[in-house]
Design a protein around this motif. Structure first.
Motif, PDB file in Angstrom:
ATOM      1  N   VAL A  89       3.884   3.877  -6.849  1.00  2.00           N
ATOM      2  CA  VAL A  89       3.177   2.798  -7.720  1.00  2.00           C
ATOM      3  C   VAL A  89       2.931   2.641  -8.288  1.00  2.00           C
ATOM      4  CG1 VAL A  89       1.048   2.418  -7.645  1.00  2.00           C
ATOM      5  CG2 VAL A  89       1.123   3.461  -5.842  1.00  2.00           C
ATOM      6  N   GLY A  90       3.434   3.519  -9.403  1.00  5.22           N
ATOM      7  CA  GLY A  90       3.583   3.311 -11.050  1.00  5.22           C
ATOM      8  C   GLY A  90       5.380   1.948 -10.771  1.00  5.22           C
ATOM      9  N   VAL A 141       1.258  -0.904  -0.198  1.00  5.87           N
ATOM     10  CA  VAL A 141      -0.129   0.024  -0.298  1.00  5.87           C
ATOM     11  C   VAL A 141       1.268   1.157   0.014  1.00  5.87           C
ATOM     12  CG1 VAL A 141      -1.992   1.011   0.882  1.00  5.87           C
ATOM     13  CG2 VAL A 141      -1.577  -1.195   1.435  1.00  5.87           C
ATOM     14  N   GLU A 142       0.375   2.117  -1.343  1.00  2.00           N
ATOM     15  CA  GLU A 142       1.047   3.685  -0.962  1.00  2.00           C
ATOM     16  C   GLU A 142       0.967   4.381  -1.723  1.00  2.00           C
ATOM     17  OE1 GLU A 142       3.604   6.437  -1.050  1.00  2.00           O
ATOM     18  OE2 GLU A 142       4.685   4.447  -0.241  1.00  2.00           O
ATOM     19  N   VAL A 143       0.411   5.452  -0.735  1.00  2.00           N
ATOM     20  CA  VAL A 143       0.049   6.595  -2.138  1.00  2.00           C
ATOM     21  C   VAL A 143       0.737   7.672  -2.826  1.00  2.00           C
ATOM     22  CG1 VAL A 143      -1.374   6.690  -0.064  1.00  2.00           C
ATOM     23  CG2 VAL A 143       0.410   8.018   0.039  1.00  2.00           C
ATOM     24  N   SER A 173      -3.477   1.934  -3.429  1.00  2.00           N
ATOM     25  CA  SER A 173      -3.295   3.192  -3.807  1.00  2.00           C
ATOM     26  C   SER A 173      -3.949   4.220  -3.354  1.00  2.00           C
ATOM     27  CB  SER A 173      -3.110   4.206  -4.949  1.00  2.00           C
ATOM     28  OG  SER A 173      -2.272   5.145  -5.397  1.00  2.00           O
ATOM     29  N   CYS A 174      -3.665   4.305  -1.398  1.00  2.00           N
ATOM     30  CA  CYS A 174      -4.248   5.305  -0.488  1.00  2.00           C
ATOM     31  C   CYS A 174      -4.009   4.690   0.792  1.00  2.00           C
ATOM     32  CB  CYS A 174      -5.814   4.474  -0.818  1.00  2.00           C
ATOM     33  SG  CYS A 174      -6.771   2.439  -0.469  1.00  2.00           S
ATOM     34  N   ASP A 175      -4.367   5.572   1.629  1.00  2.00           N
ATOM     35  CA  ASP A 175      -4.459   5.648   3.552  1.00  2.00           C
ATOM     36  C   ASP A 175      -4.392   3.588   4.064  1.00  2.00           C
ATOM     37  OD1 ASP A 175      -3.793   5.165   6.193  1.00  2.00           O
ATOM     38  OD2 ASP A 175      -5.591   6.933   6.169  1.00  2.00           O
ATOM     39  N   ALA A 176      -3.739   2.912   4.193  1.00  2.00           N
ATOM     40  CA  ALA A 176      -3.138   1.373   4.842  1.00  2.00           C
ATOM     41  C   ALA A 176      -4.227   1.541   5.194  1.00  2.00           C
ATOM     42  CB  ALA A 176      -1.579   1.931   4.931  1.00  2.00           C
ATOM     43  N   LEU A 177      -4.363   2.304   6.645  1.00  2.00           N
ATOM     44  CA  LEU A 177      -5.203   1.937   7.344  1.00  2.00           C
ATOM     45  C   LEU A 177      -6.661   1.960   7.404  1.00  2.00           C
ATOM     46  CD1 LEU A 177      -2.944   4.239   9.870  1.00  2.00           C
ATOM     47  CD2 LEU A 177      -2.733   1.873  10.133  1.00  2.00           C
ATOM     48  N   ASP A 178      -6.546   2.481   6.237  1.00  2.00           N
ATOM     49  CA  ASP A 178      -8.165   2.185   6.018  1.00  2.00           C
ATOM     50  C   ASP A 178      -8.116   0.965   5.328  1.00  2.00           C
ATOM     51  OD1 ASP A 178      -8.689   5.070   6.585  1.00  2.00           O
ATOM     52  OD2 ASP A 178      -8.664   5.725   4.238  1.00  2.00           O
TER      53      ASP A 178
END
Length: 241
Positions: free
Chosen positions: A102-103, A95-97, A121-126
């Motif tokens: 990410v690419g 997971v990475e924002v 690609s968002c908040d890992a905690l979410d």
């Protein structure tokens, strides 16, 4: 990484800002290379996962039953690619924002022909809260998170009692949270938080830090730090049954 206050839409009220959760990261703009763009365009349909899709079925996603490693904040993905390539029998969820990161990871996965890797690609905690079932992960990795050096920013550090409890819920009994940092005060802080977190056992023989595990790749920043005399501290805490 989230927006800084300076970049928030002006239409948001002060009351809306107060309701925003404290994040441990800040979104930073970055240019995309051709390889990173290729990764997003060609790799995302194959490896990308969406928060909005809800709970993740690991067996269906990977097409098999295998040990599962969940990595929080993989940066540019170099270590993740190395670990996934070295352990084809393990499934990795990264997971990475940061979009260029990410690419880069997706481009590497395409180039190396990896099949044991998926990406959010968002908040890992979410992701942990909304998509990962309890007691479903064998490892959670947190390598070199932002230490938020200033005292007034310590509330932004990802390692907090609530984080420890969330990760404990998602780990299988016997599963391991592995953290690493090159900032000694943050290492001490991590140790302090985790030592009193319920349901964990420190795997360090001396009750502090473990020697650098072979499975954690050495990054170029770590090598540079070693040349400058900087240290790296690894912590491993196991979920008790």
């Amino acid at each position: 990484m989230t927006q800084t206050l300076d970049n928030l839409p002006v239409s948001e009220s002060s009351e809306d800002l107060k309701k925003r959760p404290i994040r441990s990261f800040v979104i930073r703009a970055g240019r995309m290379t051709e390889g990173q763009q290729r990764g997003l365009e060609q790799g995302w349909p194959r490896f990308g996962l969406e928060l909005e899709s809800g709970p993740l079925n690991f067996e269906q996603t990977f097409g098999r039953q295998a040990p599962r490693t969940f990595e929080i904040g993989f940066g540019m993905g170099h270590s993740t690619l190395e670990m996934a390539a070295a352990a084809p029998d393990i499934d990795f969820i990264g997971v990475e924002v940061h979009k260029p990161g990410v690419g880069a990871l997706l481009n590497g996965a395409l180039t190396q022909g990896l099949t044991n890797l998926r990406v959010y690609s968002c908040d890992a905690l979410d992701v942990l809260r909304q998509c990962v079932a309890d007691a479903s992960l064998d490892r959670v990795l947190l390598f070199f998170p932002d230490p938020w050096h200033k005292s007034r920013h310590h509330k932004r550090r990802i390692v907090q009692p609530a984080f420890a409890e969330l990760v404990r819920q998602k780990l299988k009994p016997g599963g391991v949270l592995h953290m690493a940092t090159d900032w000694e005060p943050y290492a001490e802080y991590m140790l302090e938080v985790m030592s009193v977190a319920p349901g964990y056992r420190n795997l360090a023989e001396d009750g502090r830090y473990v020697p650098r595990p072979e499975e954690r790749p050495v990054t170029k920043f770590e090598r540079r730090g070693e040349r400058l005399g900087h240290g790296v501290w690894d912590l491993k805490f196991q979920r008790c049954a």
